[in-house]
Design a protein around this motif. Structure first.
Motif, short mmCIF file in Angstrom:
data_model
loop_
_atom_site.label_atom_id
_atom_site.label_comp_id
_atom_site.label_asym_id
_atom_site.label_seq_id
_atom_site.Cartn_x
_atom_site.Cartn_y
_atom_site.Cartn_z
N MET A 1 136.63 32.19 -47.78
CA MET A 1 136.97 32.96 -48.95
C MET A 1 138.49 33.05 -49.10
O MET A 1 139.00 32.97 -50.20
CB MET A 1 136.33 34.34 -48.86
CG MET A 1 136.57 35.19 -50.09
SD MET A 1 135.93 34.51 -51.64
CE MET A 1 134.19 34.67 -51.38
N ARG A 2 139.17 33.21 -47.97
CA ARG A 2 140.64 33.29 -48.05
C ARG A 2 141.24 32.01 -48.62
O ARG A 2 142.20 32.05 -49.37
CB ARG A 2 141.22 33.62 -46.68
CG ARG A 2 141.03 35.07 -46.32
CD ARG A 2 141.76 35.45 -45.03
NE ARG A 2 141.70 36.87 -44.85
CZ ARG A 2 140.78 37.51 -44.13
NH1 ARG A 2 139.85 36.81 -43.51
NH2 ARG A 2 140.79 38.82 -44.02
N ALA A 3 140.68 30.87 -48.25
CA ALA A 3 141.17 29.60 -48.78
C ALA A 3 140.93 29.53 -50.29
O ALA A 3 141.81 29.10 -51.05
CB ALA A 3 140.47 28.43 -48.08
N ALA A 4 139.76 29.98 -50.73
CA ALA A 4 139.45 29.98 -52.16
C ALA A 4 140.41 30.91 -52.91
O ALA A 4 140.91 30.56 -53.99
CB ALA A 4 138.01 30.41 -52.39
N ILE A 5 140.68 32.07 -52.35
CA ILE A 5 141.61 33.01 -52.98
C ILE A 5 143.00 32.38 -53.10
O ILE A 5 143.65 32.48 -54.14
CB ILE A 5 141.67 34.33 -52.18
CG1 ILE A 5 140.34 35.08 -52.30
CG2 ILE A 5 142.83 35.21 -52.66
CD1 ILE A 5 140.18 36.23 -51.32
N ALA A 6 143.44 31.71 -52.04
CA ALA A 6 144.76 31.08 -52.06
C ALA A 6 144.84 30.00 -53.14
O ALA A 6 145.85 29.90 -53.86
CB ALA A 6 145.07 30.49 -50.68
N ILE A 7 143.80 29.20 -53.27
CA ILE A 7 143.79 28.14 -54.28
C ILE A 7 143.79 28.74 -55.68
O ILE A 7 144.52 28.29 -56.56
CB ILE A 7 142.59 27.20 -54.06
CG1 ILE A 7 142.81 26.39 -52.78
CG2 ILE A 7 142.37 26.29 -55.26
CD1 ILE A 7 141.60 25.62 -52.33
N ILE B 1 142.29 38.36 -59.88
CA ILE B 1 141.31 37.69 -59.02
C ILE B 1 140.26 38.72 -58.64
O ILE B 1 140.58 39.77 -58.09
CB ILE B 1 141.97 37.11 -57.75
CG1 ILE B 1 143.01 36.05 -58.13
CG2 ILE B 1 140.91 36.51 -56.82
CD1 ILE B 1 143.80 35.51 -56.96
N ILE B 2 139.02 38.38 -58.95
CA ILE B 2 137.88 39.23 -58.61
C ILE B 2 136.95 38.43 -57.71
O ILE B 2 136.58 37.31 -58.03
CB ILE B 2 137.12 39.69 -59.87
CG1 ILE B 2 138.06 40.48 -60.79
CG2 ILE B 2 135.88 40.50 -59.49
CD1 ILE B 2 137.47 40.77 -62.15
N SER C 1 139.73 42.93 -49.73
CA SER C 1 140.06 43.71 -50.93
C SER C 1 141.56 43.87 -51.10
O SER C 1 142.05 44.08 -52.20
CB SER C 1 139.36 45.07 -50.92
OG SER C 1 139.94 45.91 -49.94
N ARG C 2 142.32 43.75 -50.01
CA ARG C 2 143.78 43.86 -50.08
C ARG C 2 144.41 42.59 -50.64
O ARG C 2 145.58 42.59 -51.01
CB ARG C 2 144.35 44.15 -48.69
CG ARG C 2 143.94 45.50 -48.15
CD ARG C 2 144.63 45.77 -46.81
NE ARG C 2 143.85 46.76 -46.09
CZ ARG C 2 143.22 46.56 -44.94
NH1 ARG C 2 143.30 45.40 -44.33
NH2 ARG C 2 142.52 47.52 -44.38
N GLU C 3 143.65 41.50 -50.68
CA GLU C 3 144.17 40.21 -51.13
C GLU C 3 143.82 39.87 -52.57
O GLU C 3 144.29 38.87 -53.11
CB GLU C 3 143.65 39.10 -50.21
CG GLU C 3 144.06 39.28 -48.76
CD GLU C 3 143.51 38.19 -47.87
OE1 GLU C 3 143.31 37.06 -48.35
OE2 GLU C 3 143.29 38.47 -46.68
N VAL C 4 142.98 40.70 -53.20
CA VAL C 4 142.54 40.44 -54.57
C VAL C 4 142.68 41.70 -55.41
O VAL C 4 142.93 42.79 -54.90
CB VAL C 4 141.07 39.94 -54.58
CG1 VAL C 4 140.94 38.62 -53.84
CG2 VAL C 4 140.12 40.96 -53.99
N ASP C 5 142.48 41.53 -56.71
CA ASP C 5 142.55 42.68 -57.60
C ASP C 5 141.31 43.56 -57.50
O ASP C 5 141.40 44.78 -57.63
CB ASP C 5 142.76 42.21 -59.05
CG ASP C 5 144.06 41.46 -59.19
OD1 ASP C 5 145.13 42.08 -59.03
OD2 ASP C 5 144.01 40.23 -59.41
N LYS C 6 140.18 42.92 -57.30
CA LYS C 6 138.92 43.67 -57.17
C LYS C 6 137.96 42.90 -56.29
O LYS C 6 137.84 41.68 -56.40
CB LYS C 6 138.30 43.89 -58.55
CG LYS C 6 137.06 44.76 -58.54
CD LYS C 6 136.61 45.09 -59.94
CE LYS C 6 135.45 46.07 -59.89
NZ LYS C 6 135.06 46.49 -61.24
N LEU C 7 137.30 43.62 -55.40
CA LEU C 7 136.27 43.01 -54.55
C LEU C 7 134.98 43.82 -54.71
O LEU C 7 134.99 45.04 -54.61
CB LEU C 7 136.68 43.01 -53.08
CG LEU C 7 135.65 42.28 -52.22
CD1 LEU C 7 136.29 41.18 -51.41
CD2 LEU C 7 134.90 43.24 -51.35
#
Length: 77
Positions: free
Chosen positions: A1-7, A16-17, A32-38
């Protein structure tokens, strides 16, 4: 998931949700700290294994994933 968020972040979206049906509470909190909403519907303790929460958790081949991604990028471009 972190890789997808980075891309996705590289594409500079407005937000980014991330939505997942089940996950570890600690992992969901960290993500949740890496995206706008989880959104995580279930955070069972103990979790044991994600597969236990699905009726069908069949594995998908790398080839099938590649085909799906190719179709998605062809549609969105």
């Amino acid at each position: 998931m972190r890789a997808a968020i980075a891309i996705v972040r590289e594409q500079k979206p407005q937000q980014i949700i991330v939505a997942v049906p089940v996950g570890l509470a600690k992992t969901c909190q960290e993500l949740s700290r890496e995206v706008d909403k989880l959104i995580c519907l279930i955070t069972p303790e103990p979790l044991y294994a994600i597969a236990l929460w699905y009726e069908n958790f069949a594995q998908i081949s790398d080839t099938a994933i590649h085909e799906l991604l190719t179709q998605q990028f062809a549609v969105s471009s």
